[in-house]
Design an enzyme around this catalytic site. Sequence first.
Site, PDB file in Angstrom:
ATOM      1  N   HIS A  18       0.856  -1.194   0.000  1.00 14.44           N
ATOM      2  CA  HIS A  18       0.000   0.000   0.000  1.00 14.44           C
ATOM      3  C   HIS A  18       0.888   1.238   0.000  1.00 14.44           C
ATOM      4  CE1 HIS A  18      -4.019   1.861   1.136  1.00 14.44           C
ATOM      5  NE2 HIS A  18      -3.180   2.876   1.295  1.00 14.44           N
ATOM      6  N   HIS A  20       1.275   4.972  -2.246  1.00 18.50           N
ATOM      7  CA  HIS A  20       0.883   5.913  -3.300  1.00 18.50           C
ATOM      8  C   HIS A  20       2.137   6.542  -3.875  1.00 18.50           C
ATOM      9  CE1 HIS A  20      -3.448   5.931  -2.154  1.00 18.50           C
ATOM     10  NE2 HIS A  20      -2.946   5.652  -0.960  1.00 18.50           N
ATOM     11  N   HIS A 198      -9.713   1.419  -0.760  1.00 19.36           N
ATOM     12  CA  HIS A 198      -9.606   2.041   0.557  1.00 19.36           C
ATOM     13  C   HIS A 198     -10.973   1.976   1.248  1.00 19.36           C
ATOM     14  CE1 HIS A 198      -5.899   3.503  -1.105  1.00 19.36           C
ATOM     15  NE2 HIS A 198      -5.643   4.328  -0.102  1.00 19.36           N
ATOM     16  N   GLU A 201     -10.966   3.416   6.949  1.00 15.25           N
ATOM     17  CA  GLU A 201      -9.952   4.301   7.531  1.00 15.25           C
ATOM     18  C   GLU A 201     -10.677   5.390   8.322  1.00 15.25           C
ATOM     19  OE1 GLU A 201      -6.195   7.129   6.116  1.00 15.25           O
ATOM     20  OE2 GLU A 201      -7.690   6.501   4.645  1.00 15.25           O
ATOM     21  N   ASP A 279       1.884   3.876   3.206  1.00 13.77           N
ATOM     22  CA  ASP A 279       0.874   4.761   2.641  1.00 13.77           C
ATOM     23  C   ASP A 279       1.521   5.916   1.864  1.00 13.77           C
ATOM     24  OD1 ASP A 279      -1.708   5.588   2.100  1.00 13.77           O
ATOM     25  OD2 ASP A 279      -2.170   6.256   4.119  1.00 13.77           O
ATOM     26  N   ASP A 280       1.879   6.986   2.545  1.00 14.31           N
ATOM     27  CA  ASP A 280       2.531   8.159   1.945  1.00 14.31           C
ATOM     28  C   ASP A 280       3.672   8.569   2.880  1.00 14.31           C
ATOM     29  OD1 ASP A 280       0.286   8.877  -0.174  1.00 14.31           O
ATOM     30  OD2 ASP A 280      -0.739   8.628   1.746  1.00 14.31           O
TER      31      ASP A 280
END
Length: 332
Positions: A18, A20, A198, A201, A279-280
């Site tokens: 996961h 981005h 997604h 969350e 994630d980021d």
Amino acid sequence: MDEERIAAIRALPKVELHLHIEGAAPPGFIRGLAQEKSLRLDGVFAPDGSYAYTDFVHFLQIYEAATSALRSPEDYARLTTAVLEESAANGVIYSECFLSPDFCGGGDLGAWREYLHAIREAADAAERSMGVTLRGIVTCIRHFGPERAKPVALCAAETAGDWIVGFGMGGDENKGRQKDFAYSFDMAREAGLRLTTHAGEWRGPGEVADAVNDLRVERIGHGVRAAEDLALVDRLAEDGVVLEVCPGSNVTLGVYPKLGAHPIDKLRERGVKVTVSTDDPPFFHTSMADEYEALAKTFGWDEEVFDEIARTSVEAAFCDADTKAALLKRLG
């Protein structure tokens, strides 16, 4: 745990599902691109040079503002190299990254092919030089709406194969419903792509159930709010639905007040297949090695648990069987 044990855990080979690609851009890289293009990115960076945002919605706005510096296939090739350098430095041997044709050519299939070619070339070079394998998951953007998702799904379907291996959805979970995007997910499924989205969350466990019921995905991005419904947790465990858990992201954005309150350990103990991702990462001041260290210190996870996590990740990866076999050999 002593420092030697933590160092060993940080050095373990890792698999990330996961990530981005734009969100993994080091802030210095985006700042440099903006300077090259004489592009002003007011409000994107904090005084210390990191990304600046106040909450989840503002984070999405800053994310898209930073992405505006990426304007060509060459920019994305350079981005891919920068991201994979960070991954390799953290012991990642395989990664699946989210790519959106909305950002790579505005949803136009011809432009998307050009961007994809540049990204793949950079990824192949990184695999040869750094030993990290990358595959792509095309994502539509939820807050752009279901109609904008359809040309994105077409881009995914037309480039599905050994490198574009999945389709999913990111963006603002508080906009619309999972089932609004069923047409696009059906198109991707018919093209042979594996599916993730997604969910869970920000919205509660019902959102995770909707993702499984309405889009028939086999993986869930985040999914942690499922922990609030034990019947759903047991269903996820029984059905083998895999959660792409990003603990540092969840804590930084305020989904949970601290890592000790995060449900990843309880989900795992109840039989849910959990994986660990960033994630980021620069937005959340984390890395895969940092995630491993934090989980070890907070929940007492040892090398055996992290080996289980890595093997679960390989099993859940959307790549082909030969790639999985090679990854399992590297895990030892």
